[in-house]
Design a protein around this motif. Structure first.
Motif, mmCIF file in Angstrom:
data_model
loop_
_atom_site.group_PDB
_atom_site.id
_atom_site.type_symbol
_atom_site.label_atom_id
_atom_site.label_comp_id
_atom_site.label_asym_id
_atom_site.label_seq_id
_atom_site.Cartn_x
_atom_site.Cartn_y
_atom_site.Cartn_z
ATOM 1 N N MET A 26 0.837 -1.184 0.000
ATOM 2 C CA MET A 26 0.000 0.000 0.000
ATOM 3 C C MET A 26 0.881 1.247 0.000
ATOM 4 S SD MET A 26 -3.027 -0.925 2.647
ATOM 5 C CE MET A 26 -2.949 -2.617 3.155
ATOM 6 N N SER A 27 0.429 2.273 -0.646
ATOM 7 C CA SER A 27 1.216 3.503 -0.720
ATOM 8 C C SER A 27 1.028 4.342 0.537
ATOM 9 C CB SER A 27 0.804 4.311 -1.947
ATOM 10 O OG SER A 27 -0.536 4.696 -1.840
ATOM 11 N N PRO A 28 2.018 5.194 0.841
ATOM 12 C CA PRO A 28 1.900 6.069 2.017
ATOM 13 C C PRO A 28 0.713 7.033 1.854
ATOM 14 C CG PRO A 28 4.093 6.225 1.033
ATOM 15 C CD PRO A 28 3.257 5.383 0.142
ATOM 16 N N LEU A 29 0.119 7.364 2.968
ATOM 17 C CA LEU A 29 -1.038 8.247 2.949
ATOM 18 C C LEU A 29 -0.947 9.213 4.119
ATOM 19 C CD1 LEU A 29 -3.914 8.864 1.768
ATOM 20 C CD2 LEU A 29 -4.783 7.145 3.325
ATOM 21 N N ILE A 30 -1.204 10.472 3.846
ATOM 22 C CA ILE A 30 -1.253 11.487 4.897
ATOM 23 C C ILE A 30 -2.654 12.071 4.888
ATOM 24 C CG2 ILE A 30 -0.342 13.681 5.740
ATOM 25 C CD1 ILE A 30 2.257 12.995 4.192
ATOM 26 N N PHE A 31 -3.292 12.042 6.030
ATOM 27 C CA PHE A 31 -4.663 12.516 6.173
ATOM 28 C C PHE A 31 -4.640 13.694 7.126
ATOM 29 C CE2 PHE A 31 -8.923 11.006 5.194
ATOM 30 C CZ PHE A 31 -9.703 11.704 6.088
ATOM 31 N N ILE A 32 -4.965 14.888 6.628
ATOM 32 C CA ILE A 32 -5.010 16.089 7.465
ATOM 33 C C ILE A 32 -6.478 16.410 7.713
ATOM 34 C CG2 ILE A 32 -4.413 18.532 7.678
ATOM 35 C CD1 ILE A 32 -2.077 17.976 5.749
ATOM 36 N N ILE A 33 -6.835 16.475 8.991
ATOM 37 C CA ILE A 33 -8.221 16.741 9.370
ATOM 38 C C ILE A 33 -8.309 18.150 9.952
ATOM 39 C CG2 ILE A 33 -10.180 16.030 10.779
ATOM 40 C CD1 ILE A 33 -8.859 13.245 10.973
ATOM 41 N N PHE A 34 -8.912 19.053 9.222
ATOM 42 C CA PHE A 34 -9.160 20.402 9.732
ATOM 43 C C PHE A 34 -10.443 20.354 10.562
ATOM 44 C CE2 PHE A 34 -6.362 21.135 6.200
ATOM 45 C CZ PHE A 34 -5.563 22.171 6.634
ATOM 46 N N GLY A 35 -10.393 20.940 11.737
ATOM 47 C CA GLY A 35 -11.522 20.853 12.652
ATOM 48 C C GLY A 35 -11.530 19.499 13.347
ATOM 49 N N ALA A 36 -10.344 19.002 13.674
ATOM 50 C CA ALA A 36 -10.182 17.636 14.178
ATOM 51 C C ALA A 36 -10.816 17.385 15.538
ATOM 52 C CB ALA A 36 -8.693 17.284 14.238
ATOM 53 N N THR A 37 -11.116 18.425 16.282
ATOM 54 C CA THR A 37 -11.725 18.220 17.597
ATOM 55 C C THR A 37 -13.251 18.262 17.532
ATOM 56 O OG1 THR A 37 -11.543 20.569 18.124
ATOM 57 C CG2 THR A 37 -9.721 19.141 18.820
ATOM 58 N N GLY A 38 -13.776 18.392 16.343
ATOM 59 C CA GLY A 38 -15.218 18.529 16.182
ATOM 60 C C GLY A 38 -15.978 17.217 16.130
ATOM 61 N N ASP A 39 -17.269 17.347 16.104
ATOM 62 C CA ASP A 39 -18.194 16.222 16.146
ATOM 63 C C ASP A 39 -18.052 15.284 14.943
ATOM 64 O OD1 ASP A 39 -20.475 14.926 17.444
ATOM 65 O OD2 ASP A 39 -21.583 15.567 15.649
ATOM 66 N N LEU A 40 -17.866 15.831 13.760
ATOM 67 C CA LEU A 40 -17.741 15.005 12.556
ATOM 68 C C LEU A 40 -16.551 14.054 12.660
ATOM 69 C CD1 LEU A 40 -18.623 14.314 9.651
ATOM 70 C CD2 LEU A 40 -17.112 16.147 8.880
ATOM 71 N N ASP A 83 0.299 2.519 8.688
ATOM 72 C CA ASP A 83 1.348 3.537 8.659
ATOM 73 C C ASP A 83 0.832 4.894 8.173
ATOM 74 O OD1 ASP A 83 3.197 1.716 9.591
ATOM 75 O OD2 ASP A 83 3.781 1.093 7.577
ATOM 76 N N ILE A 84 -0.469 4.999 7.946
ATOM 77 C CA ILE A 84 -1.060 6.275 7.557
ATOM 78 C C ILE A 84 -0.690 7.338 8.593
ATOM 79 C CG2 ILE A 84 -3.210 5.617 8.707
ATOM 80 C CD1 ILE A 84 -4.752 7.450 6.954
ATOM 81 N N MET A 85 -0.398 8.525 8.127
ATOM 82 C CA MET A 85 -0.142 9.637 9.035
ATOM 83 C C MET A 85 -1.418 10.455 9.143
ATOM 84 S SD MET A 85 2.584 12.738 8.742
ATOM 85 C CE MET A 85 3.920 12.039 9.663
ATOM 86 N N VAL A 86 -1.859 10.705 10.367
ATOM 87 C CA VAL A 86 -3.046 11.519 10.609
ATOM 88 C C VAL A 86 -2.603 12.764 11.378
ATOM 89 C CG1 VAL A 86 -5.303 11.654 11.723
ATOM 90 C CG2 VAL A 86 -4.563 9.499 10.683
ATOM 91 N N ILE A 87 -2.846 13.913 10.792
ATOM 92 C CA ILE A 87 -2.547 15.179 11.457
ATOM 93 C C ILE A 87 -3.860 15.893 11.710
ATOM 94 C CG2 ILE A 87 -1.357 17.400 11.319
ATOM 95 C CD1 ILE A 87 0.604 16.096 9.346
ATOM 96 N N GLY A 88 -4.154 16.101 12.976
ATOM 97 C CA GLY A 88 -5.355 16.835 13.353
ATOM 98 C C GLY A 88 -5.038 18.309 13.480
ATOM 99 N N VAL A 89 -5.919 19.146 12.989
ATOM 100 C CA VAL A 89 -5.748 20.596 13.066
ATOM 101 C C VAL A 89 -6.983 21.177 13.731
ATOM 102 C CG1 VAL A 89 -5.416 22.722 11.760
ATOM 103 C CG2 VAL A 89 -4.405 20.596 10.921
ATOM 104 N N GLY A 90 -6.763 22.019 14.737
ATOM 105 C CA GLY A 90 -7.891 22.631 15.416
ATOM 106 C C GLY A 90 -7.479 23.808 16.262
ATOM 107 N N VAL A 146 -1.905 19.818 15.458
ATOM 108 C CA VAL A 146 -1.395 21.170 15.280
ATOM 109 C C VAL A 146 -2.497 22.146 15.662
ATOM 110 C CG1 VAL A 146 -0.477 22.847 13.636
ATOM 111 C CG2 VAL A 146 0.121 20.430 13.396
ATOM 112 N N LYS A 147 -2.183 23.030 16.588
ATOM 113 C CA LYS A 147 -3.147 24.040 17.012
ATOM 114 C C LYS A 147 -2.976 25.283 16.155
ATOM 115 C CE LYS A 147 -4.451 27.101 20.706
ATOM 116 N NZ LYS A 147 -3.951 27.915 21.768
ATOM 117 N N GLY A 148 -4.097 25.869 15.750
ATOM 118 C CA GLY A 148 -4.017 27.111 15.003
ATOM 119 C C GLY A 148 -5.365 27.545 14.462
ATOM 120 N N MET A 149 -5.391 28.797 14.065
ATOM 121 C CA MET A 149 -6.568 29.370 13.427
ATOM 122 C C MET A 149 -6.418 29.195 11.918
ATOM 123 S SD MET A 149 -8.274 30.422 16.014
ATOM 124 C CE MET A 149 -9.504 31.561 15.427
ATOM 125 N N PHE A 150 -7.467 28.799 11.256
ATOM 126 C CA PHE A 150 -7.402 28.469 9.839
ATOM 127 C C PHE A 150 -6.963 29.639 8.962
ATOM 128 C CE2 PHE A 150 -10.918 25.574 11.373
ATOM 129 C CZ PHE A 150 -10.048 24.533 11.650
#
Length: 98
Positions: A1-15, A36-43, A80-84
C-alpha cells in the motif's frame, strides 16, 4: 500500500469523532489502508499530540483485541493548534509534513 497522509481540519469537532476517526480505524482494521497512515489533526483547541491520540482512541471505539492495530495507527498521529486564517498554521503543517 502507498503512504497516505490525512489532514483533518476541525479535528476536535463532532464530525471527526462520530464519522472520520471510526471510518479511518475501520479501514486500517480491514487492511484497506496501511496502519502507517499519518493523521494530522488541526484545530483551535490547545491539545498535545498525546491528548489528541487519546480523544481519537475514544472516538474510534477501539476494543482490547484491536489495541495492537490502534498502537500502530496512533504512533503516526499528531495535532497542530491554530486558526485556519493564520498563515503560521500552514507553515507548521509544512514543517510536520517534512
Amino acid at each position: 500500500m502507498s503512504p497516505l497522509i490525512f489532514i483533518i481540519f476541525g479535528a476536535t469537532g463532532d464530525l471527526t469523532h462520530r464519522k472520520l476517526m471510526p471510518a479511518i480505524f475501520s479501514l486500517v482494521k480491514k487492511e484497506k489502508i496501511s496502519p502507517d497512515i499519518m493523521v494530522i489533526g488541526v484545530g483551535r483547541r490547545d491539545l498535545s499530540d498525546q491528548s489528541f491520540r487519546e480523544a481519537m482512541h475514544e472516538a474510534a471505539g477501539v476494543s482490547v483485541d484491536d489495541s495492537k492495530i490502534w498502537d500502530q495507527l496512533a504512533a503516526n498521529m499528531s495535532y497542530v493548534k491554530g486558526m485556519f486564517e493564520d498563515s503560521h498554521l500552514y507553515e507548521e503543517l509544512v514543517t510536520r509534513l517534512d
